[in-house]
Design an enzyme around this catalytic site. Sequence first.
Site, PDB file in Angstrom:
ATOM      1  N   ASP A 186       0.192   5.231   0.995  1.00 52.93           N
ATOM      2  CA  ASP A 186       0.255   6.301   1.921  1.00 52.93           C
ATOM      3  C   ASP A 186       0.064   5.414   3.491  1.00 52.93           C
ATOM      4  O   ASP A 186      -0.592   4.510   3.486  1.00 52.93           O
ATOM      5  CB  ASP A 186      -1.114   7.113   1.967  1.00 52.93           C
ATOM      6  CG  ASP A 186      -0.871   8.299   2.564  1.00 52.93           C
ATOM      7  OD1 ASP A 186       0.106   9.326   2.287  1.00 52.93           O
ATOM      8  OD2 ASP A 186      -1.549   8.642   3.660  1.00 52.93           O
ATOM      9  N   ASP A 192       0.928  -1.185   0.161  1.00 50.63           N
ATOM     10  CA  ASP A 192       0.067  -0.026   0.109  1.00 50.63           C
ATOM     11  C   ASP A 192       0.902   1.231   0.119  1.00 50.63           C
ATOM     12  O   ASP A 192       2.139   0.957   0.326  1.00 50.63           O
ATOM     13  CB  ASP A 192      -0.922  -0.073   1.380  1.00 50.63           C
ATOM     14  CG  ASP A 192      -1.523   1.258   1.514  1.00 50.63           C
ATOM     15  OD1 ASP A 192      -2.408   1.696   0.653  1.00 50.63           O
ATOM     16  OD2 ASP A 192      -1.189   1.722   2.507  1.00 50.63           O
TER      17      ASP A 192
END
Length: 304
Positions: free
Chosen positions: A29, A27
């Site tokens: 952020d 992922d």
Amino acid sequence: TASGGCQKIRGAQLHELLESKHNVLFDCDGVIWNGETAVAGAPEVVRALKQRGKRVFFVTNNCTRPRQSYVQKFARLGFAEVDEQEIFSSAYCSAAYLRDVATFSGKVFAIGCPGVHAELRDAGISVVEEEEDGPDVNISNCALDPDVRAVLVGYDEKFSFMKLAKACCYLRDSECLFLATDPDPWHPLRGGRITPGSGSLTAALETASSRKATVIGKPSRFMFECIASQFDLDPESSLMVGDRLETDIVFGVNCGLSTVLTLTGVSTFEQAQVYKDSDEPKKKDFVPDYVVESIADFLEALEE
Ligand code: PLP
Ligand code: CA
């Protein structure tokens, strides 16, 4: 393996886990960066994984940028040689869904940032152009495009009552597809503030239309299918690393991947344990296999 074990690992155990996987899905952020700041050590981790022959992919629910703009962001934050092909965003995957999966022809009414519009256009999909409504235009006399066959909702800082009104008119037609880039409720900003996510805008439209959106981004399996259709990817040899239990970890579980929660983002170890201790069987999907403080821990583990 410690399936849903919520086990804190580092060093030799982490080394073993990484050795056992060929693909690492990150992922973005909260995992490799926070806003405009790289997580300390993250660029080195990505480089070290690639040096050891691992394939690395980036899977983000952030629909605001087209892929090319992510390439620039990676470079700007010190991630050398991240390729456009390795980046899977909810905007890119939404466009891929409309192009490759939905038997779709017609136009899309897109609520979203320029990133959403750019990815749709790159995929050759017609989008209703946004235009300023004049002073006499209101919800009962505004123009609707008769060619719209899909509504796509993503993060939109220019979200308005008018957009909501138009979208729910389009959705009166049960043949009109209803898609959401991602279900994220909110995102952290600097200084303790948050911004509402795509999920909050989708919820407004779900209520107004009495319909449920098809979610493209995490935790939907579609993003993994998108990667798997382009790269030969085996779930068993893949690892998902994320910071949000309700999207990243559920995504990993849905796709049959081993999961790692990293504590540099949204979710906490305590929240993971609450899910683990819950009596509701469904909550087990929110429990990561492993937990690390930061992906920087991967570096010393790789060097073990
Ligand atoms: N969508 C928006 C608009 C965001 O600002 C963010 C994070 O900053 C995200 C989604 C979540 O992105 P990711 O899936 O990389 O955590
Ligand atoms: Ca995240």
